[in-house]
Structure formats: structure tokens, C-alpha cells
Design an enzyme around this catalytic site. Structure first.
Site, mmCIF file in Angstrom:
data_model
loop_
_atom_site.group_PDB
_atom_site.id
_atom_site.type_symbol
_atom_site.label_atom_id
_atom_site.label_comp_id
_atom_site.label_asym_id
_atom_site.label_seq_id
_atom_site.Cartn_x
_atom_site.Cartn_y
_atom_site.Cartn_z
ATOM 1 N N HIS A 122 90.347 28.637 16.610
ATOM 2 C CA HIS A 122 90.449 27.086 16.484
ATOM 3 C C HIS A 122 89.135 26.616 17.228
ATOM 4 O O HIS A 122 88.753 26.940 18.046
ATOM 5 C CB HIS A 122 91.654 26.697 17.338
ATOM 6 C CG HIS A 122 93.128 27.295 16.858
ATOM 7 N ND1 HIS A 122 93.728 26.735 15.915
ATOM 8 C CD2 HIS A 122 93.837 28.321 17.382
ATOM 9 C CE1 HIS A 122 94.820 27.531 15.551
ATOM 10 N NE2 HIS A 122 94.829 28.594 16.424
ATOM 11 N N ARG A 187 84.422 45.798 28.794
ATOM 12 C CA ARG A 187 83.026 46.320 29.106
ATOM 13 C C ARG A 187 83.142 47.987 29.029
ATOM 14 O O ARG A 187 83.974 48.588 29.462
ATOM 15 C CB ARG A 187 82.446 46.272 30.219
ATOM 16 C CG ARG A 187 82.264 44.676 30.540
ATOM 17 C CD ARG A 187 81.206 44.241 31.812
ATOM 18 N NE ARG A 187 81.166 42.782 31.878
ATOM 19 C CZ ARG A 187 80.982 41.801 31.029
ATOM 20 N NH1 ARG A 187 80.697 41.833 29.844
ATOM 21 N NH2 ARG A 187 80.955 40.338 31.587
#
Length: 192
Positions: A122, A187
Site C-alpha cells: 500500500h 539477516r
């Protein structure tokens, strides 16, 4: 039977799958989401009959390579037909796939419970968001991937082969082959 609806009826769906801005409340898209909800309901109702269950999965998803696909209920798909799975895919309960764009899932992929796949995006600009526009980017998950429970994979991400996504991770960027990722944002914590 031929479809008598004008091409304009499908315009927002075409924009959606092309990665362009589209109106999510479009009548055609609303109808397609309704059809997906019915197919998800059929999936849950046929779980104890292997033959019907397999057919329900094939009816829901865009591509199913073999009969070794298991989707535990409850689950949610925006459309279903934009999700394509390889061999031996397992999805635990409470998963959500917002497949406004294409979702490709490779062979021998496992999803823990409550995995979230979000191709939808969005606008961050409030004025644009108020217009009802949204967009979507595809997600690709390679072969032999394990996505731990309550992990989220965001729009546009590609996950390589042989990857483990630790439980609770939020994957915001592409992930190379043969690593473990963890955290928010995810990560690399280990190379395999």
C-alpha cells in the site's frame, strides 16, 4: 461458454498481476477473492479424503506439480490462482498468502504455522492511500527451503535454494542460497 463481459471488467486484475497500481475493491477482484474463500472452505472440508483433498488443492492453486502437497487448515489466500507450488510442499495451519502478484514456491518447501506471504503493498503517502490504490510485487521461494513459524516474507523478495528462515523473522530483502536468516529485519546468521 464465452465470457460476455467487456475487457474493462478485467482491467484492474491485469494491472494487479502486471505490478501496476490498481484498485483492490474492484468488482472483479472482489469476486475472485470470494471464489478463493469458497475454495479454501472446500480444502478444509476434504482434508480427510486424500483424493478429494488433492483435487481441492489443485482447484485452489495456480500450479501444483505433484500430489505430495499438504495445506493444513485454517489458511487464507487472496486469490490462490496466483500461487504456484513445486513438489512436496507442506504448509502448516494459520498461514496467509496475499497472492495479488505471483508467488512461486519451489520443491521440498516447508512452512511452519502462521507464515505470512505478502505480495501486496500500500502507498506510504496517505493521500494516495485514501484513493484506494495498491500494488503488488512477486515473491519467489527456491527449493529445499524451510520457513519457520510466524515468519513474514514481504513483496518483491526472492529466497534462494537451501535456505532456513528462523521463526518470527521478517524477510524484507532477497536471500542468497544456503543460508540461515533470522530477525526483524531478517539477516544472515549462518552460511551452510
Amino acid at each position: 461458454m464465452t465470457d460476455a463481459r467487456p475487457d474493462e471488467y478485467y482491467a484492474e486484475e491485469k494491472k494487479m498481476v502486471a505490478g501496476e497500481n490498481y484498485f483492490g475493491n474492484d468488482p472483479n477482484l472482489s469476486q475472485l477473492r470470494k471464489e478463493a474463500r469458497h475454495k479454501v472452505k472446500a480444502l478444509a472440508e476434504t482434508r480427510d479424503d486424500p483424493e478429494l483433498f488433492s483435487e481441492s488443492i489443485k482447484n485452489l492453486l495456480g500450479t501444483v506439480v505433484d500430489d505430495q502437497v499438504i495445506i493444513e487448515s485454517p489458511v487464507y489466500f487472496d486469490y490462490g490462482k496466483n500461487t504456484h507450488v513445486g513438489k512436496c510442499f507442506y504448509m502448516n495451519a494459520m498461514c496467509t498468502i496475499l497472492d495479488c502478484a505471483r508467488v512461486d514456491i519451489g520443491d521440498h518447501v516447508l512452512f511452519g504455522p502462521n507464515v505470512q506471504i505478502y505480495t501486496a503493498e500500500h502507498p506510504v503517502d496517505p493521500a494516495t492511500r485514501l484513493k484506494g490504490l495498491e500494488s503488488a510485487r512477486p515473491i519467489k521461494i527456491g527449493n529445499n527451503v524451510w520457513v519457520g513459524g510466524s515468519s513474514t516474507i514481504l513483496a518483491g523478495v526472492t529466497i534462494g535454494d537451501g535456505v532456513t528462515v528462523a521463526a518470527g523473522s521478517v524477510v524484507t530483502k532477497d536471500v542468497p542460497d544456503s543460508v540461515v536468516v533470522a530477525g526483524v529485519p531478517a539477516r544472515i546468521v549462518k552460511r551452510l
